[in-house]
Scaffold this active site. Sequence first.
Site, PDB file in Angstrom:
ATOM      1  N   LYS A 115      51.354  53.480 107.943  1.00  0.00           N
ATOM      2  CA  LYS A 115      52.566  52.683 107.704  1.00  0.00           C
ATOM      3  C   LYS A 115      52.899  52.601 106.222  1.00  0.00           C
ATOM      4  O   LYS A 115      54.076  52.561 105.851  1.00  0.00           O
ATOM      5  CB  LYS A 115      52.409  51.278 108.300  1.00  0.00           C
ATOM      6  CG  LYS A 115      52.407  51.299 109.820  1.00  0.00           C
ATOM      7  CD  LYS A 115      53.001  50.052 110.437  1.00  0.00           C
ATOM      8  CE  LYS A 115      53.071  50.213 111.944  1.00  0.00           C
ATOM      9  NZ  LYS A 115      53.460  49.004 112.654  1.00  0.00           N
ATOM     10  N   LYS A 197      52.635  61.372 121.696  1.00  0.00           N
ATOM     11  CA  LYS A 197      52.897  60.340 122.705  1.00  0.00           C
ATOM     12  C   LYS A 197      54.348  59.855 122.655  1.00  0.00           C
ATOM     13  O   LYS A 197      54.980  59.880 121.589  1.00  0.00           O
ATOM     14  CB  LYS A 197      51.912  59.169 122.558  1.00  0.00           C
ATOM     15  CG  LYS A 197      52.227  58.187 121.468  1.00  0.00           C
ATOM     16  CD  LYS A 197      51.470  56.865 121.684  1.00  0.00           C
ATOM     17  CE  LYS A 197      52.014  55.826 120.725  1.00  0.00           C
ATOM     18  NZ  LYS A 197      51.593  54.476 120.956  1.00  0.00           N
ATOM     19  N   LYS A 200      58.408  54.361 120.879  1.00  0.00           N
ATOM     20  CA  LYS A 200      59.733  53.757 120.664  1.00  0.00           C
ATOM     21  C   LYS A 200      60.283  54.045 119.273  1.00  0.00           C
ATOM     22  O   LYS A 200      61.472  53.910 119.046  1.00  0.00           O
ATOM     23  CB  LYS A 200      59.735  52.264 120.991  1.00  0.00           C
ATOM     24  CG  LYS A 200      58.663  51.389 120.402  1.00  0.00           C
ATOM     25  CD  LYS A 200      58.839  49.966 120.944  1.00  0.00           C
ATOM     26  CE  LYS A 200      57.559  49.196 121.121  1.00  0.00           C
ATOM     27  NZ  LYS A 200      56.799  48.916 119.900  1.00  0.00           N
TER      28      LYS A 200
HETATM   29  P1  ATP Z   1      55.729  52.292 117.824  1.00  0.00           P
HETATM   30  O1  ATP Z   1      56.483  53.569 118.046  1.00  0.00           O
HETATM   31  O2  ATP Z   1      56.572  51.182 117.219  1.00  0.00           O
HETATM   32  O3  ATP Z   1      54.386  52.471 117.218  1.00  0.00           O
HETATM   33  P2  ATP Z   1      54.835  52.331 120.541  1.00  0.00           P
HETATM   34  O4  ATP Z   1      55.923  52.747 121.493  1.00  0.00           O
HETATM   35  O5  ATP Z   1      53.851  53.370 120.167  1.00  0.00           O
HETATM   36  O6  ATP Z   1      55.485  51.699 119.258  1.00  0.00           O
HETATM   37  P3  ATP Z   1      53.229  49.945 120.659  1.00  0.00           P
HETATM   38  O7  ATP Z   1      54.070  48.759 120.299  1.00  0.00           O
HETATM   39  O8  ATP Z   1      52.279  50.477 119.640  1.00  0.00           O
HETATM   40  O9  ATP Z   1      54.166  51.106 121.215  1.00  0.00           O
HETATM   41  O10 ATP Z   1      52.411  49.625 121.960  1.00  0.00           O
HETATM   42  C1  ATP Z   1      52.709  48.668 122.918  1.00  0.00           C
HETATM   43  C2  ATP Z   1      51.845  48.947 124.125  1.00  0.00           C
HETATM   44  O11 ATP Z   1      52.326  50.094 124.840  1.00  0.00           O
HETATM   45  C3  ATP Z   1      50.388  49.233 123.781  1.00  0.00           C
HETATM   46  O12 ATP Z   1      49.561  48.591 124.726  1.00  0.00           O
HETATM   47  C4  ATP Z   1      50.283  50.738 123.919  1.00  0.00           C
HETATM   48  O13 ATP Z   1      48.990  51.159 124.278  1.00  0.00           O
HETATM   49  C5  ATP Z   1      51.285  51.055 125.022  1.00  0.00           C
HETATM   50  N1  ATP Z   1      51.883  52.370 124.855  1.00  0.00           N
HETATM   51  C6  ATP Z   1      52.709  52.756 123.853  1.00  0.00           C
HETATM   52  N2  ATP Z   1      53.094  54.029 124.000  1.00  0.00           N
HETATM   53  C7  ATP Z   1      52.492  54.484 125.132  1.00  0.00           C
HETATM   54  C8  ATP Z   1      52.495  55.747 125.836  1.00  0.00           C
HETATM   55  N3  ATP Z   1      53.214  56.777 125.391  1.00  0.00           N
HETATM   56  N4  ATP Z   1      51.779  55.863 126.967  1.00  0.00           N
HETATM   57  C9  ATP Z   1      51.068  54.823 127.424  1.00  0.00           C
HETATM   58  N5  ATP Z   1      51.019  53.606 126.821  1.00  0.00           N
HETATM   59  C10 ATP Z   1      51.711  53.438 125.691  1.00  0.00           C
END
Ligand code: ATP
Length: 334
Positions: A115, A197, A200
């Site tokens: 970050k 992965k 968002k």
């Molecule tokens: P960012 O892009 O802002 O890092 P993110 O979409 O990766 O966000 P997080 O806010 O880090 O999501 O995670 C929220 C929850 O969703 C966590 O429990 C994480 O393990 C789950 N999660 C996020 N992306 C995935 C994915 N692609 N598959 C399964 N679980 C996910």
Amino acid sequence: MLDGNKVLFSGMQATGNLTLGNYLGALKNWVTLCDEYQCFYSVVDLHSITVRQDPAELRKRARNLLTLYIAAGIDPEKNCLYYQSHVPGHAELAWILNCFTYMGELNRMTQFKDKAAKHADNINAGLFTYPVLMAADILLYQADVVPVGKDQLQHLEITRDIAQRFNAIYGDVFTVPEPYIGKAGAKIMSLQNPEKKMSKSDENPNGSIYLMDDPDTIIRKFKRAVTDSEAAVRYREEQPGIRNLIDIYCACTGKTPEETEREFDGRGYGDFKMAVGESVVAVLKPLQERYEALGKNKDYIDKVIKENGEKAAYFANKTLRKVQKKVGFPERVR
Ligand code: ATP
Ligand code: LTN
């Protein structure tokens, strides 16, 4: 809530639009955990301001996320759904824990390094101590288990270290939490790059299915999903794109990969992509309808926010008072 049961804590940031990955990997699994655990699910808005936010936007997203928790089926009567910023104990405990955390430990956090590189113009102290606030979230409720994705395991490890360090000095104050690894453990990958992965914060909106995408958009994104030239619906290492689509299809329909391979034996990718898209629409449409209806019920959401916030504060204060006493703060005069 199931008082007396083991405690579970998790939280999500209200930054960006939630994706199908967030739903299948987290939210969906949270729904049934209340049968087994006393569950706290927080909208972690204190964490969100470690990167610059538009205030009106953050406020809106935080409320939307809390509404989504309920729309996904997490019952606010059986779980505690609340805003982190409504429970001052999070910030108070984080301060105390800051004094039991070493710079060297925080320096090793990979999320901080990522970050900091991404937001080079705003490497603030909050971003650095983010894991300490996360430790406070978890320890405040004496959580036994914490469902998190792989990316957060390092933060859970530092939480355990801080808890053990504190306990070694003051006696058994904190429960030392364990990560909770769900049964399915679906990790949903980007539709445009199946090695990455679904996330968002991805710049390419075609890689992610957002929970509020309409059916046409969902079908279009699946039609464009990156696959390979094998032209066989097989669950294999060498076909990450198709494997991801099978994972999504299975998570949405409850079928197994073997059943899916049989179902689409001899059929092309076009047919399969269409079926995956439709299975996702079938899951998201009712979720969107519940979300819309809840959004109109302002009084109900307000009531949940107030009552659950008070409930969370009650549990948080119990731990906080104990910790304050242990470290030597003067007692309150009643
Ligand atoms: P960012 O892009 O802002 O890092 P993110 O979409 O990766 O966000 P997080 O806010 O880090 O999501 O995670 C929220 C929850 O969703 C966590 O429990 C994480 O393990 C789950 N999660 C996020 N992306 C995935 C994915 N692609 N598959 C399964 N679980 C996910
Ligand atoms: N850092 C987490 C969100 C988060 C969290 C928590 C998760 C904040 N506090 C406590 C579990 C327990 C994330 O970005 N996914």
